[in-house]
Design a protein around this motif. Structure first.
Motif, PDB file in Angstrom:
ATOM      1  N   ALA A   1      66.741  62.598  18.681  1.00 40.81           N
ATOM      2  CA  ALA A   1      66.424  61.777  17.508  1.00 40.81           C
ATOM      3  C   ALA A   1      66.121  60.341  17.920  1.00 40.81           C
ATOM      4  N   LEU A   2      66.831  59.854  18.928  1.00 39.47           N
ATOM      5  CA  LEU A   2      66.606  58.485  19.383  1.00 39.47           C
ATOM      6  C   LEU A   2      65.279  58.344  20.111  1.00 39.47           C
ATOM      7  N   MET A   3      64.873  59.388  20.838  1.00 45.61           N
ATOM      8  CA  MET A   3      63.558  59.348  21.465  1.00 45.61           C
ATOM      9  C   MET A   3      62.469  59.294  20.396  1.00 45.61           C
ATOM     10  N   ALA A   4      62.649  60.043  19.314  1.00 49.13           N
ATOM     11  CA  ALA A   4      61.681  60.004  18.221  1.00 49.13           C
ATOM     12  C   ALA A   4      61.654  58.621  17.572  1.00 49.13           C
ATOM     13  N   ALA A   5      62.830  58.006  17.432  1.00 47.11           N
ATOM     14  CA  ALA A   5      62.896  56.658  16.861  1.00 47.11           C
ATOM     15  C   ALA A   5      62.181  55.652  17.754  1.00 47.11           C
ATOM     16  N   ALA A   6      62.317  55.822  19.075  1.00 47.90           N
ATOM     17  CA  ALA A   6      61.629  54.929  20.007  1.00 47.90           C
ATOM     18  C   ALA A   6      60.119  55.089  19.900  1.00 47.90           C
ATOM     19  N   ARG A   7      59.646  56.348  19.794  1.00 41.54           N
ATOM     20  CA  ARG A   7      58.199  56.562  19.684  1.00 41.54           C
ATOM     21  C   ARG A   7      57.659  55.923  18.405  1.00 41.54           C
TER      22      ARG A   7
ATOM     23  N   PRO B   1      79.036  47.799  38.109  1.00 41.97           N
ATOM     24  CA  PRO B   1      79.093  46.879  36.971  1.00 41.97           C
ATOM     25  C   PRO B   1      77.929  47.028  35.993  1.00 41.97           C
ATOM     26  N   GLU B   2      76.811  47.602  36.421  1.00 39.47           N
ATOM     27  CA  GLU B   2      75.644  47.714  35.557  1.00 39.47           C
ATOM     28  C   GLU B   2      75.553  49.052  34.833  1.00 39.47           C
ATOM     29  N   SER B   3      76.505  49.954  35.056  1.00 44.59           N
ATOM     30  CA  SER B   3      76.390  51.300  34.502  1.00 44.59           C
ATOM     31  C   SER B   3      76.393  51.292  32.977  1.00 44.59           C
ATOM     32  N   GLY B   4      75.691  52.264  32.412  1.00 44.45           N
ATOM     33  CA  GLY B   4      75.601  52.394  30.971  1.00 44.45           C
ATOM     34  C   GLY B   4      74.166  52.540  30.516  1.00 44.45           C
ATOM     35  N   PRO B   5      73.962  52.986  29.277  1.00 41.27           N
ATOM     36  CA  PRO B   5      72.614  53.140  28.747  1.00 41.27           C
ATOM     37  C   PRO B   5      71.902  51.801  28.621  1.00 41.27           C
ATOM     38  N   GLY B   6      70.581  51.866  28.614  1.00 41.09           N
ATOM     39  CA  GLY B   6      69.777  50.673  28.430  1.00 41.09           C
ATOM     40  C   GLY B   6      68.648  50.918  27.448  1.00 41.09           C
ATOM     41  N   VAL B   7      68.181  49.864  26.833  1.00 42.02           N
ATOM     42  CA  VAL B   7      67.007  49.905  25.962  1.00 42.02           C
ATOM     43  C   VAL B   7      66.013  48.891  26.520  1.00 42.02           C
ATOM     44  N   LEU B   8      64.765  49.320  26.653  1.00 45.07           N
ATOM     45  CA  LEU B   8      63.742  48.492  27.295  1.00 45.07           C
ATOM     46  C   LEU B   8      62.448  48.596  26.509  1.00 45.07           C
TER      47      LEU B   8
ATOM     48  N   VAL C   1      58.627  51.615  24.333  1.00 47.68           N
ATOM     49  CA  VAL C   1      59.967  51.364  23.798  1.00 47.68           C
ATOM     50  C   VAL C   1      60.835  52.521  24.277  1.00 47.68           C
ATOM     51  N   GLN C   2      61.863  52.211  25.047  1.00 47.77           N
ATOM     52  CA  GLN C   2      62.562  53.261  25.781  1.00 47.77           C
ATOM     53  C   GLN C   2      64.080  53.187  25.605  1.00 47.77           C
ATOM     54  N   PHE C   3      64.663  54.348  25.329  1.00 48.63           N
ATOM     55  CA  PHE C   3      66.112  54.532  25.413  1.00 48.63           C
ATOM     56  C   PHE C   3      66.374  55.281  26.714  1.00 48.63           C
ATOM     57  N   ILE C   4      67.144  54.656  27.605  1.00 45.80           N
ATOM     58  CA  ILE C   4      67.411  55.215  28.934  1.00 45.80           C
ATOM     59  C   ILE C   4      68.920  55.409  29.038  1.00 45.80           C
TER      60      ILE C   4
ATOM     61  N   LEU D   1      60.730  55.600  36.178  1.00 41.22           N
ATOM     62  CA  LEU D   1      62.175  55.740  36.311  1.00 41.22           C
ATOM     63  C   LEU D   1      62.644  57.061  35.741  1.00 41.22           C
ATOM     64  N   ASP D   2      63.760  57.529  36.250  1.00 39.82           N
ATOM     65  CA  ASP D   2      64.408  58.722  35.716  1.00 39.82           C
ATOM     66  C   ASP D   2      65.033  58.415  34.355  1.00 39.82           C
ATOM     67  N   PHE D   3      65.229  59.439  33.560  1.00 38.36           N
ATOM     68  CA  PHE D   3      65.929  59.360  32.273  1.00 38.36           C
ATOM     69  C   PHE D   3      67.329  58.774  32.439  1.00 38.36           C
ATOM     70  N   HIS D   4      67.925  58.993  33.643  1.00 39.20           N
ATOM     71  CA  HIS D   4      69.294  58.552  33.914  1.00 39.20           C
ATOM     72  C   HIS D   4      69.340  57.258  34.728  1.00 39.20           C
ATOM     73  N   ALA D   5      68.262  56.506  34.733  1.00 39.09           N
ATOM     74  CA  ALA D   5      68.240  55.249  35.475  1.00 39.09           C
ATOM     75  C   ALA D   5      69.247  54.258  34.896  1.00 39.09           C
ATOM     76  N   ILE D   6      69.713  53.355  35.750  1.00 37.44           N
ATOM     77  CA  ILE D   6      70.600  52.265  35.336  1.00 37.44           C
ATOM     78  C   ILE D   6      69.808  50.967  35.449  1.00 37.44           C
TER      79      ILE D   6
END
Length: 486
Positions: free
Chosen positions: A216-222, A244-251, A232-235, A142-147
């Motif tokens: 910093a959040l990418m480092a926290a995920a790693r 309706p699904e727009s916005g950041p996600g954590v997976l 562990v991903q911040f997208i 997925l792209d960094f900007h995926a929903i």
């Protein structure tokens, strides 16, 4: 040895953009290959910074057989025509039927919206599952900007998103997807946990370089990843997709459900603590030039972020260009203005001639062209290879190109829109970005990968364009209740 099918269908949809994305936009090449089927995919995507390239290379090195089915992408733009989605999906389905596969890799963007579908990837996955059944291992890049959506999570065994913006790790993400596929083929099972956040992050403030909050959040995920919890991903998501699904996600994926849930909860707390850090200053064209007045040294990049083709901009707006011309600012270069008719006329006249035609200003409502005459300095066929970290190895085809000049301002013109994120775009037309005092780049963040080291200062400019930088300027109508627009 496993037989792994490969599919790619990518589009980042700006639902506020005035255009509609037809089949022709997927068929034509730009920075990336046009619609390609079968074994031709292997050569068309070889050695590029693309997820499909990294996946294929990693799996083949491990001895697995790749079964290329179909790969295509279109530059970010308005909603995809239903007819285009149906035509491409039907071709994918036809190639998938009857295949004896051990797994399926999907190179997706994750924010495709059609005229009728808010979650085009979820629908694509539903149709493919109807052919293969629910148990065939599916791994998606997925792209960094995926929903993220529940349908996407439910219909795949794993999804991995880019870690960087600029996306210098697209091929690396494909390699991560390959490693997840190999673990699935070896019999491992991963449980998914995910969470949607209730705010939108504007594109210019999503970058991961320097002290940016996303970095910093990418480092926290790693730091949360282990052998048992490999992803562990911040997208951050694409904020210009009004669904309706727009916005950041954590997976997160882990062998034990509780481990994935813990990782998601931990990262969500980190994100919430930095929510207010996703911000920055936007300059009007005049404010940006006022800030530069009186400076005699140093090179400045003015990021024309709202006309970034990588976010759905038309690539031909002239607000920043006209401000330079009106103020008599010299030693400046604007890249890239998309105007196929102007480029054709320049090629017909030849280098050294003057072309007295209006330039750009047609793709965004309320904009107007820049007037000539323009001196033709150099011409190119638009075919060259990307050399910077983002477009590395991409065999570009931007159509006839020209470098022209008026009153000390040079403009790079293309026939197909593409954000200015690679110095090869300048070199193709005999220009060196180091020769200019001011670089106006139609890009939001990707330019930083190849140009930031050249700049003494970077200003984010809010000239008219469809890639809206201040989300409060937009009339969102379909967001779920409670989503904060920053």
């Amino acid at each position: 040895m496993a037989r792994i099918g490969v599919i790619g269908f990518l589009h980042e949809t700006n639902t506020f953009a005035p255009d509609v994305t037809g089949l022709d936009r997927f068929e034509e090449a730009d920075a990336w290959p046009g619609l390609t089927e079968g074994d031709a995919i292997l050569e068309a995507t070889r050695d590029m910074n693309l997820a499909v390239s990294g996946f294929i290379a990693t799996m083949r090195a491990a001895g697995h057989e790749i079964v290329p089915l179909l790969w295509c992408s279109a530059n970010p733009s308005g909603p995809v025509e239903d007819a285009a989605f149906e035509a491409i999906t039907a071709r994918i389905e036809a190639r998938l039927r009857g295949q004896a596969l051990d797994g399926l890799f999907l190179d997706l963007h994750g924010s495709m919206v059609t005229q009728s579908l808010d979650d085009a990837e979820g629908e694509l996955l539903r149709r493919l599952r109807a052919i293969t059944g629910p148990d065939l291992p599916y791994v998606a890049a997925l792209d960094f900007h995926a929903i993220l959506t529940q349908a996407m999570v439910d219909r795949t065994q794993a999804m991995v998103a880019y870690h960087s913006y600029p996306h210098v790790d697209m091929a690396g993400t494909g390699a991560r997807a390959a490693r997840m596929m190999q673990r699935l083929l070896a019999g491992e099972t991963f449980f998914a946990a995910w969470r949607k956040l209730d705010f939108l992050v504007s594109m210019p403030w999503q970058g991961t370089l320097g002290d940016a909050p996303a970095g910093a959040l990418m480092a926290a995920a790693r730091a949360l990843e282990t052998e048992d919890c490999p992803e562990v991903q911040f997208i951050p998501g694409f904020p210009l997709s009004d669904t309706p699904e727009s916005g950041p996600g954590v997976l997160a994926y882990a062998r034990v459900p509780a481990r994935a849930t813990h990782a998601v909860q931990t990262l969500v707390r980190e994100i919430e603590a930095r929510r207010d850090a996703f911000s920055g200053r936007l300059y009007s064209p005049d404010e940006a030039l006022d800030a530069l007045a009186g400076r005699d040294a140093g090179r400045v990049i003015l990021a024309d972020t709202q006309d970034n083709p990588g976010g759905g901009g038309s690539g031909d707006t002239t607000g920043m260009l006209r401000a330079l011309l009106d103020r008599g600012v010299g030693r400046a270069c604007v890249a890239i203005v998309c105007d196929a008719a102007f480029a054709r006329a320049a090629h017909a006249l030849g280098a050294g001639a003057r072309v007295d035609l209006p330039l750009g200003g047609r793709g965004y409502p309320g904009d107007e062209p820049a007037t000539g005459p323009f001196e033709i300095l150099a011409l190119g066929d638009g075919r060259f290879v990307g050399t910077g970290p983002f477009y590395l190895g991409c065999r570009m085809d931007l159509g006839p190109m020209a470098r022209v000049r008026r009153d000390g301002v040079e403009i790079l013109v293309s026939s197909r829109k593409q954000q200015a994120a690679d110095q090869a775009m300048f070199h193709h037309l005999g220009a060196d970005p180091r020769d200019y005092r001011i670089l106006v780049l139609k890009s939001s963040v990707h330019f930083r990968a190849d140009f930031a080291a050249l700049a003494d200062e970077i200003l984010m400019v809010k000239a008219p364009g469809a890639n809206t930088a201040d989300l409060r300027d937009l009339a969102f109508r379909r967001l779920r209740p409670g989503v904060e627009i920053r």
